[in-house]
Design a protein around this motif. Structure first.
Motif, mmCIF file in Angstrom:
data_model
loop_
_atom_site.group_PDB
_atom_site.id
_atom_site.type_symbol
_atom_site.label_atom_id
_atom_site.label_comp_id
_atom_site.label_asym_id
_atom_site.label_seq_id
_atom_site.Cartn_x
_atom_site.Cartn_y
_atom_site.Cartn_z
ATOM 1 N N ILE A 71 0.860 -1.186 0.000
ATOM 2 C CA ILE A 71 0.000 0.000 0.000
ATOM 3 C C ILE A 71 0.891 1.227 0.000
ATOM 4 N N ALA A 72 0.786 2.034 -1.042
ATOM 5 C CA ALA A 72 1.719 3.142 -1.256
ATOM 6 C C ALA A 72 1.295 4.405 -0.495
ATOM 7 N N GLU A 73 2.158 5.385 -0.574
ATOM 8 C CA GLU A 73 1.979 6.658 0.114
ATOM 9 C C GLU A 73 0.643 7.318 -0.244
ATOM 10 N N ASP A 74 -0.034 7.824 0.779
ATOM 11 C CA ASP A 74 -1.301 8.578 0.657
ATOM 12 C C ASP A 74 -2.474 7.732 0.169
ATOM 13 N N ALA A 75 -2.292 6.420 0.048
ATOM 14 C CA ALA A 75 -3.430 5.550 -0.243
ATOM 15 C C ALA A 75 -4.256 5.377 1.030
ATOM 16 N N SER A 76 -5.516 4.959 0.866
ATOM 17 C CA SER A 76 -6.377 4.770 2.030
ATOM 18 C C SER A 76 -7.230 3.520 1.858
ATOM 19 N N ILE A 77 -7.270 2.728 2.926
ATOM 20 C CA ILE A 77 -8.060 1.508 2.991
ATOM 21 C C ILE A 77 -9.104 1.744 4.080
ATOM 22 N N TRP A 78 -10.369 1.776 3.710
ATOM 23 C CA TRP A 78 -11.400 2.250 4.628
ATOM 24 C C TRP A 78 -12.040 1.099 5.396
ATOM 25 N N PHE A 79 -12.975 1.447 6.251
ATOM 26 C CA PHE A 79 -13.517 0.534 7.254
ATOM 27 C C PHE A 79 -14.161 -0.707 6.617
ATOM 28 N N GLY A 80 -13.827 -1.862 7.180
ATOM 29 C CA GLY A 80 -14.447 -3.099 6.758
ATOM 30 C C GLY A 80 -13.897 -3.715 5.490
ATOM 31 N N CYS A 81 -12.809 -3.194 4.954
ATOM 32 C CA CYS A 81 -12.212 -3.778 3.744
ATOM 33 C C CYS A 81 -11.389 -5.018 4.093
ATOM 34 N N VAL A 82 -11.291 -5.928 3.123
ATOM 35 C CA VAL A 82 -10.416 -7.099 3.242
ATOM 36 C C VAL A 82 -9.537 -7.168 2.006
ATOM 37 N N GLY A 85 -3.839 -11.064 0.139
ATOM 38 C CA GLY A 85 -2.784 -11.394 -0.817
ATOM 39 C C GLY A 85 -2.084 -12.675 -0.419
ATOM 40 N N ASP A 86 -2.787 -13.791 -0.518
ATOM 41 C CA ASP A 86 -2.196 -15.055 -0.087
ATOM 42 C C ASP A 86 -1.592 -15.844 -1.250
ATOM 43 N N VAL A 87 -2.363 -16.143 -2.277
ATOM 44 C CA VAL A 87 -1.860 -16.978 -3.378
ATOM 45 C C VAL A 87 -1.303 -16.150 -4.539
ATOM 46 N N ALA A 88 -1.346 -14.842 -4.425
ATOM 47 C CA ALA A 88 -0.719 -13.897 -5.361
ATOM 48 C C ALA A 88 -0.678 -12.544 -4.645
ATOM 49 N N SER A 89 -0.209 -11.519 -5.330
ATOM 50 C CA SER A 89 0.025 -10.238 -4.658
ATOM 51 C C SER A 89 -1.044 -9.198 -4.987
ATOM 52 N N ILE A 90 -1.142 -8.216 -4.094
ATOM 53 C CA ILE A 90 -2.023 -7.058 -4.276
ATOM 54 C C ILE A 90 -1.166 -5.810 -4.164
ATOM 55 N N ARG A 91 -1.342 -4.884 -5.102
ATOM 56 C CA ARG A 91 -0.610 -3.620 -5.089
ATOM 57 C C ARG A 91 -1.601 -2.452 -5.175
ATOM 58 N N ILE A 92 -1.459 -1.512 -4.238
ATOM 59 C CA ILE A 92 -2.304 -0.313 -4.202
ATOM 60 C C ILE A 92 -1.400 0.891 -4.385
ATOM 61 N N GLY A 93 -1.635 1.672 -5.454
ATOM 62 C CA GLY A 93 -0.759 2.783 -5.785
ATOM 63 C C GLY A 93 -1.026 4.043 -4.975
ATOM 64 N N THR A 120 -3.708 -8.728 -8.268
ATOM 65 C CA THR A 120 -4.581 -7.556 -8.368
ATOM 66 C C THR A 120 -3.707 -6.318 -8.246
ATOM 67 N N ILE A 121 -3.688 -5.531 -9.311
ATOM 68 C CA ILE A 121 -2.813 -4.356 -9.383
ATOM 69 C C ILE A 121 -3.696 -3.120 -9.547
ATOM 70 N N ILE A 122 -3.561 -2.193 -8.610
ATOM 71 C CA ILE A 122 -4.322 -0.945 -8.638
ATOM 72 C C ILE A 122 -3.325 0.203 -8.707
ATOM 73 N N GLY A 123 -3.480 1.041 -9.716
ATOM 74 C CA GLY A 123 -2.533 2.124 -9.957
ATOM 75 C C GLY A 123 -2.712 3.300 -9.016
ATOM 76 N N CYS A 124 -2.297 4.468 -9.470
ATOM 77 C CA CYS A 124 -2.352 5.692 -8.663
ATOM 78 C C CYS A 124 -3.635 6.468 -8.949
ATOM 79 N N ASP A 125 -4.109 7.194 -7.930
ATOM 80 C CA ASP A 125 -5.286 8.071 -8.066
ATOM 81 C C ASP A 125 -6.535 7.307 -8.495
#
Length: 215
Positions: A71-82, A85-93, A120-125
Motif C-alpha cells: 500500500i503506497a503513500e497517501d493511499a487509504s483503505i477504509w472501514f471493513g475492507c479485506v 494477498g495469499d496466493v498472489a500479490s495485491i498492489r495499491i498505488g 490484483t494491481i491498482i494504480g495511482c489516483d
C-alpha cells in the motif's frame, strides 16, 4: 475468614476510589493523537510474507490486510475492507482509495487448467467505491470503480475509464481509456467528457485529504 474478607473489602474500596482517576486518564489517552495512531486494521502475515504499508497510508480499524500486499503513500483503505494477498500479490498505488466494505483477492496458478497466477494491481489516483469485489484484475491510474461493482479475473480497466455503480465486469474484459461501462454484464455506454475525467483525479485527492484526518 473474616480477616481475609477485610483485605478484600479494603482492596475493593481502594479500587473504587481510584476508578474516576483511571477513567479520566484512559479518556485522555484515547483522544490523544499518539493513541489514535495505534488504531489500525488487522495486519496478518501469510507464509512469512508481511504486508508493506507506507507510514503515510491510512488503514482503517476493522479492515484486514493479509500477506503479499503493498500500500503506497497517501493511499487509504477504509472501514471493513479485506485485502487478501495469499496466493498472489495485491498492489495499491499512491493516492488510491479503497472504500468501506470492499473485498480484494487474487488467483493462484492452475497449470493443469492453463490458468496463470493473477495478481490484483491498482494504480495511482484510483477510486474504488463502497462494497466492491475486485478479483485478480488490474485498475490503471485514475480509473473509477462505482460502488457495489464486481470485477473478475483478468479484467483490465484502463486509465481515465469509469465503471458505473453495481456493474459486473466479466473475466478478461478490457475497458478502454476514456470509456464509461455499466450493467451486469457491463457494456460500453459512452465516451467520457474531459470534465468527467478530471473529476476522477479530483475525487481521489479528496479522499487523500479526508484520510489525513484519521492519521
Amino acid at each position: 475468614l473474616f480477616s481475609g474478607f477485610g483485605c478484600v473489602a479494603s482492596a475493593w474500596r481502594a479500587l473504587r476510589a481510584s476508578q474516576p482517576r483511571c477513567i479520566s486518564r484512559y479518556k485522555q489517552w484515547c483522544t490523544s493523537s499518539s493513541a489514535m495512531r495505534k488504531f489500525t486494521g488487522v495486519i496478518v502475515p501469510y507464509k512469512g510474507i508481511k504486508p508493506s504499508i507506507s507510514p503515510q497510508a491510512f488503514v482503517a480499524p476493522t479492515s484486514s490486510v493479509i500477506g503479499d500486499v503493498s500500500i503506497a503513500e497517501d493511499a487509504s483503505i477504509w472501514f471493513g475492507c479485506v485485502l487478501r494477498g495469499d496466493v498472489a500479490s495485491i498492489r495499491i498505488g499512491q493516492r488510491s482509495n479503497i472504500q468501506d466494505g470492499t473485498v480484494i483477492h487474487v488467483n493462484s496458478a492452475k497449470p493443469d487448467l492453463g490458468i496463470p497466477q493473477l495478481h490484483t494491481i491498482i494504480g495511482c489516483d484510483v477510486t474504488v467505491g463502497h462494497a466492491c469485489i475486485l478479483h485478480a484484475c488490474q485498475l490503471h491510474d485514475r480509473s473509477f470503480i462505482g460502488m457495489q461493482t464486481c470485477i473478475l479475473d483478468g479484467a483490465v480497466v484502463e486509465s481515465d475509464a469509469m465503471v458505473a455503480a453495481g456493474s459486473l465486469v466479466t473475466m478478461g474484459k478490457v475497458i478502454k481509456s476514456g470509456e464509461l461501462w455499466a450493467g451486469r454484464p457491463a457494456k460500453f455506454m459512452k465516451k467520457l467528457q474531459q470534465s468527467e475525467i478530471d473529476d476522477i483525479k479530483a475525487g481521489a485527492q479528496r479522499y487523500v485529504e479526508w484520510s489525513k484526518d484519521y492519521l
